[in-house]
Enzyme design. Structure first.
Site, short mmCIF file in Angstrom:
data_model
loop_
_atom_site.label_atom_id
_atom_site.label_comp_id
_atom_site.label_asym_id
_atom_site.label_seq_id
_atom_site.Cartn_x
_atom_site.Cartn_y
_atom_site.Cartn_z
CG HIS A 106 -2.11 -0.91 1.05
ND1 HIS A 106 -3.10 -0.70 0.11
CD2 HIS A 106 -2.47 -2.04 1.73
CE1 HIS A 106 -4.01 -1.65 0.21
NE2 HIS A 106 -3.65 -2.48 1.18
CG ASP A 157 -2.56 5.30 -2.96
OD1 ASP A 157 -1.76 4.42 -3.31
OD2 ASP A 157 -3.45 5.09 -2.11
#
Length: 373
Positions: free
Chosen positions: A126, A156
């Site tokens: 992540h 991200d």
């Protein structure tokens, strides 16, 4: 009326998480026509802001007939965006080799955390993992405390989705000359590392100690940090240059002669205590009024809800409301080809797919699953 600088560009997006949808959102915001392929049962959700500006179709890609029809959309697309682990699209028969064979002008954008190659490529991760390995996480946070994850903005979105969007735009620009598409391998570990370029410059120049919370831009400097105000809210101070620092002190009612020298690192704790003691004496909004119109580089720390209605944002129309949901407007801005008002994700009509080049039969087949949702 302008349809944006990317009007006429067709993007086929295979739905994923956060960074790839954000890249597709950026392209849609700029006027590209985006068709999103999602799994069966997915509904067009107006609160899914990362999906705005799309036409949605729901397809079982494990079904051969459905997959063959989706491949027909590949033939019509300028850009394909996917965010699966390496090898997933290849196993579906929709990998870059197959798609570029069908459509040699296709820009095939791939969004992963670790990249398409390397020992970590097949493993899960992540944002926090990618920015940790890139060196972007370590400098963030207070001294003598663990690093603080900066939401998922660095991996991200900044190092992921924006990097992919830039890569796809660069490939489109190159295609205008060569006539050929190519694969864009955007990895969050690469993008997060790219965002630390300035930090590496400071280290090379001896301007960064390597100790968290003790440097110019990480909260160590008293004149570049956040202070608590009388009402328990916060004020950001970024008065680095001497002329701006002088305006900061003037607004605070402090005398430079009575304080440690601005750049005396050994006495930064003393200076920070003096500034903090002064700032906590008034509310955040009172300080905003004190420094309004000055170059002291002082701003209130706003919540996302407050930011949407702040007078500067209101004047620039920095936020808009779509389907009852407040959200940032498209950026950057264009004077000749401004992007259109963003719209919420909707079910793609068969007519849209026919315009892309599908037969009426194939278009109805791909849209019938989403129409009943």
């Amino acid at each position: 009326m302008s349809r944006g600088p990317l009007a006429g560009v067709r993007v086929l997006e295979f739905a994923g998480l956060a960074p790839a949808p954000f890249a597709a959102m950026v392209l849609a915001d700029l006027g590209a026509e985006v068709v999103r392929v999602d799994r069966p049962g997915t509904r067009a959700d107006t609160t899914d802001l990362l999906a705005r500006g799309r036409g949605l179709i729901t397809v079982d890609l494990k079904d051969e007939d459905s997959r063959d029809r989706v491949a027909g959309l590949v033939d019509c697309a300028d850009v394909l965006i996917e965010g699966f682990r390496p090898g997933v699209m290849e196993r579906l028969g929709l990998g870059p080799d197959e798609c570029l064979r069908r459509n040699p002008r296709l820009v095939y954008g791939r969004m992963t955390g670790w990249g398409q190659t390397g020992p970590l490529a097949p493993t899960a991760g992540h944002d926090i993992n990618y920015i940790a390995l890139s060196g972007a996480l370590h400098p963030i946070g207070p001294a003598q405390q663990p690093p603080v994850p900066p939401l998922n903005l660095v991996g991200d979105f900044g190092g992921g989705g924006l990097l992919l969007a830039v890569g796809c735009l660069a490939a489109l620009l190159e295609r205008a000359g060569s006539g050929r598409g190519q694969v864009v391998d955007a990895a969050m570990v690469d993008g997060a590392g790219l965002l630390t370029t300035h930090l590496h410059m400071l280290m090379a120049q001896g301007a960064w100690t390597g100790e968290r919370g003790g440097n110019l831009l990480d909260g160590g400097a008293p004149f570049y940090r956040v202070y608590r105000t009388a009402d328990g809210r916060f004020l950001s101070v970024g008065a680095i240059e001497p002329q701006f620092y002088a305006q900061l002190l003037a607004g605070l009612g402090l005398s430079d002669e009575e304080l440690p020298d601005q750049m005396d690192r050994e006495r930064w704790p003393e200076l920070a205590a003096a500034l903090g003691e002064c700032i906590v004496g008034r509310t955040r909004d009172e300080w905003e009024q004190v420094f309004a119109g000055t170059d002291a580089c002082v701003s209130p720390v706003l919540t996302p809800q407050e930011a949407a209605v702040h007078h500067h944002q209101a004047k620039r129309e920095g936020f808009t409301t779509v389907a009852g949901v407040t959200q940032p407007t498209p950026a950057p801005r264009f004077d000749r080809t401004p992007p259109p008002q963003p719209r919420a994700v909707t079910t793609a009509p068969a007519e849209l797919l026919i315009q892309w080049g599908l037969s009426a039969r194939d278009a109805e087949y791909l849209t019938q699953g989403a129409q009943g949702l």
